[in-house]
Design an enzyme around this catalytic site. Structure first.
Site, PDB file in Angstrom:
ATOM      1  N   CYS A 110       0.819  -1.228   0.000  1.00  0.00           N
ATOM      2  CA  CYS A 110       0.000   0.000   0.000  1.00  0.00           C
ATOM      3  C   CYS A 110       0.848   1.271   0.000  1.00  0.00           C
ATOM      4  CB  CYS A 110      -0.927   0.011   1.210  1.00  0.00           C
ATOM      5  SG  CYS A 110      -2.104  -1.349   1.196  1.00  0.00           S
ATOM      6  N   HIS A 155      -3.373   7.400   2.556  1.00  0.00           N
ATOM      7  CA  HIS A 155      -3.755   6.083   2.057  1.00  0.00           C
ATOM      8  C   HIS A 155      -5.194   5.828   2.481  1.00  0.00           C
ATOM      9  CE1 HIS A 155      -3.864   1.984   1.026  1.00  0.00           C
ATOM     10  NE2 HIS A 155      -3.709   1.503   2.251  1.00  0.00           N
ATOM     11  N   ASN A 164      -9.973   0.335  -0.466  1.00  0.00           N
ATOM     12  CA  ASN A 164      -8.507   0.323  -0.376  1.00  0.00           C
ATOM     13  C   ASN A 164      -7.931  -0.236  -1.681  1.00  0.00           C
ATOM     14  OD1 ASN A 164      -5.826  -0.096   0.174  1.00  0.00           O
ATOM     15  ND2 ASN A 164      -6.149  -1.091   2.156  1.00  0.00           N
TER      16      ASN A 164
HETATM   17  O1  UT7 Z   1      -3.860  -1.051   3.592  1.00  0.00           O
HETATM   18  C1  UT7 Z   1      -3.221  -1.885   4.515  1.00  0.00           C
HETATM   19  C2  UT7 Z   1      -3.686  -1.609   5.825  1.00  0.00           C
HETATM   20  N1  UT7 Z   1      -4.944  -2.231   6.124  1.00  0.00           N
HETATM   21  C3  UT7 Z   1      -5.688  -1.632   7.010  1.00  0.00           C
HETATM   22  O2  UT7 Z   1      -5.349  -0.554   7.374  1.00  0.00           O
HETATM   23  C4  UT7 Z   1      -6.885  -2.332   7.606  1.00  0.00           C
HETATM   24  C5  UT7 Z   1      -6.822  -2.132   9.095  1.00  0.00           C
HETATM   25  N2  UT7 Z   1      -7.899  -2.727   9.842  1.00  0.00           N
HETATM   26  C6  UT7 Z   1      -9.164  -2.257   9.776  1.00  0.00           C
HETATM   27  O3  UT7 Z   1      -9.487  -1.355   9.021  1.00  0.00           O
HETATM   28  C7  UT7 Z   1     -10.168  -2.826  10.753  1.00  0.00           C
HETATM   29  O4  UT7 Z   1      -9.498  -3.602  11.716  1.00  0.00           O
HETATM   30  C8  UT7 Z   1     -11.257  -3.695  10.073  1.00  0.00           C
HETATM   31  C9  UT7 Z   1     -12.187  -2.796   9.279  1.00  0.00           C
HETATM   32  C10 UT7 Z   1     -10.612  -4.731   9.182  1.00  0.00           C
HETATM   33  C11 UT7 Z   1     -12.086  -4.403  11.133  1.00  0.00           C
HETATM   34  O5  UT7 Z   1     -12.625  -3.488  12.056  1.00  0.00           O
HETATM   35  P1  UT7 Z   1     -12.518  -3.783  13.628  1.00  0.00           P
HETATM   36  O6  UT7 Z   1     -13.241  -2.699  14.284  1.00  0.00           O
HETATM   37  O7  UT7 Z   1     -11.050  -3.925  13.937  1.00  0.00           O
HETATM   38  O8  UT7 Z   1     -13.304  -5.134  13.772  1.00  0.00           O
HETATM   39  P2  UT7 Z   1     -12.794  -6.558  14.310  1.00  0.00           P
HETATM   40  O9  UT7 Z   1     -11.811  -7.156  13.346  1.00  0.00           O
HETATM   41  O10 UT7 Z   1     -12.361  -6.414  15.705  1.00  0.00           O
HETATM   42  O11 UT7 Z   1     -14.127  -7.398  14.238  1.00  0.00           O
HETATM   43  C12 UT7 Z   1     -15.263  -7.043  14.987  1.00  0.00           C
HETATM   44  C13 UT7 Z   1     -16.397  -8.008  14.656  1.00  0.00           C
HETATM   45  C14 UT7 Z   1     -15.995  -9.473  14.691  1.00  0.00           C
HETATM   46  O12 UT7 Z   1     -17.055 -10.197  15.256  1.00  0.00           O
HETATM   47  P3  UT7 Z   1     -17.027 -10.672  16.801  1.00  0.00           P
HETATM   48  O13 UT7 Z   1     -15.816 -11.561  16.889  1.00  0.00           O
HETATM   49  O14 UT7 Z   1     -16.881  -9.405  17.600  1.00  0.00           O
HETATM   50  O15 UT7 Z   1     -18.325 -11.365  16.951  1.00  0.00           O
HETATM   51  C15 UT7 Z   1     -15.891  -9.860  13.242  1.00  0.00           C
HETATM   52  O16 UT7 Z   1     -16.158 -11.213  13.010  1.00  0.00           O
HETATM   53  O17 UT7 Z   1     -16.881  -7.771  13.336  1.00  0.00           O
HETATM   54  C16 UT7 Z   1     -16.941  -9.006  12.617  1.00  0.00           C
HETATM   55  N3  UT7 Z   1     -16.726  -8.740  11.204  1.00  0.00           N
HETATM   56  C17 UT7 Z   1     -17.705  -8.446  10.348  1.00  0.00           C
HETATM   57  N4  UT7 Z   1     -19.023  -8.312  10.505  1.00  0.00           N
HETATM   58  C18 UT7 Z   1     -19.746  -7.987   9.423  1.00  0.00           C
HETATM   59  C19 UT7 Z   1     -15.547  -8.752  10.536  1.00  0.00           C
HETATM   60  N5  UT7 Z   1     -15.757  -8.460   9.247  1.00  0.00           N
HETATM   61  C20 UT7 Z   1     -17.080  -8.270   9.102  1.00  0.00           C
HETATM   62  C21 UT7 Z   1     -17.894  -7.928   8.012  1.00  0.00           C
HETATM   63  N6  UT7 Z   1     -19.225  -7.798   8.222  1.00  0.00           N
HETATM   64  N7  UT7 Z   1     -17.402  -7.714   6.781  1.00  0.00           N
END
Ligand code: UT7
Length: 336
Positions: free
Chosen positions: A113, A260, A290
């Site tokens: 990225c 980014h 992204n």
């Molecule tokens: O370009 C390279 C860099 N990449 C990034 O910068 C990405 C960085 N990370 C992020 O942007 C965030 O961490 C995410 C958007 C990927 C995830 O957000 P989060 O607030 O960190 O959520 P999480 O991973 O802690 O997941 C929270 C919940 C989980 O469920 P439980 O375990 O709390 O029941 C996931 O299973 O959200 C669930 N979840 C979803 N739910 C609905 C994960 N993906 C999805 C989805 N739809 N697509």
């Protein structure tokens, strides 16, 4: 020593748009979750038969037009990509050929990225050193090709596209304040387990036996999202401070942050650190998602074409990606 200016800007997004609603039919997700957690509403998806080099060539043509030049005026071509058409030859050499040129050097940069931010620093140094007068720098990706479309935690985040700039070395006496001011680049490969797409070739990663592959046997993105998120916020916060210090400038000197476009919450955290208001941040994540190495030049192109970048303004570009690899560039816009 000359200074390096952006004299042409271009972008290309594949025609097909995939909305969050469309994704609801593919994985267990919903528009509200995706938008609230990431700021994304839709992404563009490359069509069958189209390649990263096609997106790159389209963006390059627009940048050349914008500069009032043709490919015959270019001395070197760099493509930042993590989704090359092939393992080799480089996508840059394919793009050169698709643009109808040959002879001058063409090569790829792999900084995921951060590829465009790395590429800009790279081109700036080579051009200030007198190696090239005009360089075509492109960030191009077809991230949809390396998604695991059964993994809702990653497949909702990425999109395809390309952005390009034409860079020109000009005598510093002509415009002493304009052009690229400075860059800071960083890397720490010890974080690699948190975000990666393993090599699809069996045996290529002996230390990582349980290789993730999609149904077609292609390596797919694997990410520990919240760890990546935390690191992105911290490291981007540091690097924007580092580049300002390196250039003897203050946060208040920045007119437009071009970050980014991975997640609106990461963007807002960096903007907050710099005390920048919404009007001083380029945001395209809602429509582009992204696009990895294409995200910064696509945001630049979008804001440029909307007339939101004016001559004399200071732009701060930053990016963070797998590795981890991150960095920032400061430049003063010198184009009308
Ligand atoms: O370009 C390279 C860099 N990449 C990034 O910068 C990405 C960085 N990370 C992020 O942007 C965030 O961490 C995410 C958007 C990927 C995830 O957000 P989060 O607030 O960190 O959520 P999480 O991973 O802690 O997941 C929270 C919940 C989980 O469920 P439980 O375990 O709390 O029941 C996931 O299973 O959200 C669930 N979840 C979803 N739910 C609905 C994960 N993906 C999805 C989805 N739809 N697509």
């Amino acid at each position: 020593m000359p200074r390096i200016h952006i004299i042409g800007v271009g972008g290309y997004l594949p025609e097909r748009v995939m909305t969050n609603k469309d994704l609801e039919a593919i994985v267990d997700t919903d528009d509200q979750w995706i938008f609230e957690r990431t700021g994304i509403r839709q992404r563009h998806i490359i069509s069958e038969g189209e390649h990263t080099s096609d997106l790159a060539a389209a963006a390059a043509r627009q940048a050349l037009d914008d500069a009032g030049l043709t490919i015959a005026d270019i001395d070197a071509l760099i493509v930042a990509t993590t989704t090359p058409d092939m393992i080799f030859p480089s996508t840059a050499s394919i793009v050169q050929s698709k643009l109808g040129a040959s002879g001058f050097p063409a090569w790829d940069i792999q900084a995921v990225c951060s590829g465009f931010v790395y590429g800009l620093a790279h081109a700036d140094a080579m051009m200030r050193g007198g190696m090239f007068r005009r360089v075509l720098l492109i960030g191009a990706e077809s991230m949809s090709r390396i998604m695991d479309w059964t993994d809702r935690s990653t497949c909702v985040l990425f999109g395809d596209g390309a952005g390009a700039v034409v860079l020109e070395a000009r005598d510093a006496g002509d415009e002493p304040q304009g052009g690229i001011i400075g860059s800071v680049l960083k890397a720490d490969g010890s974080y690699r387990p948190l975000l990666m797409a393993r090599h699809p070739h069996p045996g290529a990663s002996p230390d990582m036996p349980d290789m993730a592959v999609d149904a077609a046997g292609v390596a797919a993105v694997e990410m520990q999202g919240n760890e990546v998120f935390r690191n992105a916020v911290n490291k981007l916060g540091e690097v924007v401070g580092d580049v300002l210090a390196h250039c003897h400038m203050q946060p208040s000197d920045v007119d437009l942050l071009i970050p980014h476009q991975a997640n609106i919450r990461i963007i807002n955290a960096t903007a907050k650190k710099l005390k920048l208001g919404t009007e001083n941040i380029a945001i395209t994540v809602e429509k582009h998602a992204n696009t990895s190495a294409a995200s910064v030049p696509l945001a630049l192109n979008t804001y440029y074409r909307e007339g939101k970048i004016r001559k004399g303004q200071v732009l701060l570009l930053e990016a963070f990606g797998a590795g981890f690899v991150w960095g920032a560039n400061l430049l003063r816009w010198s184009k009308d």
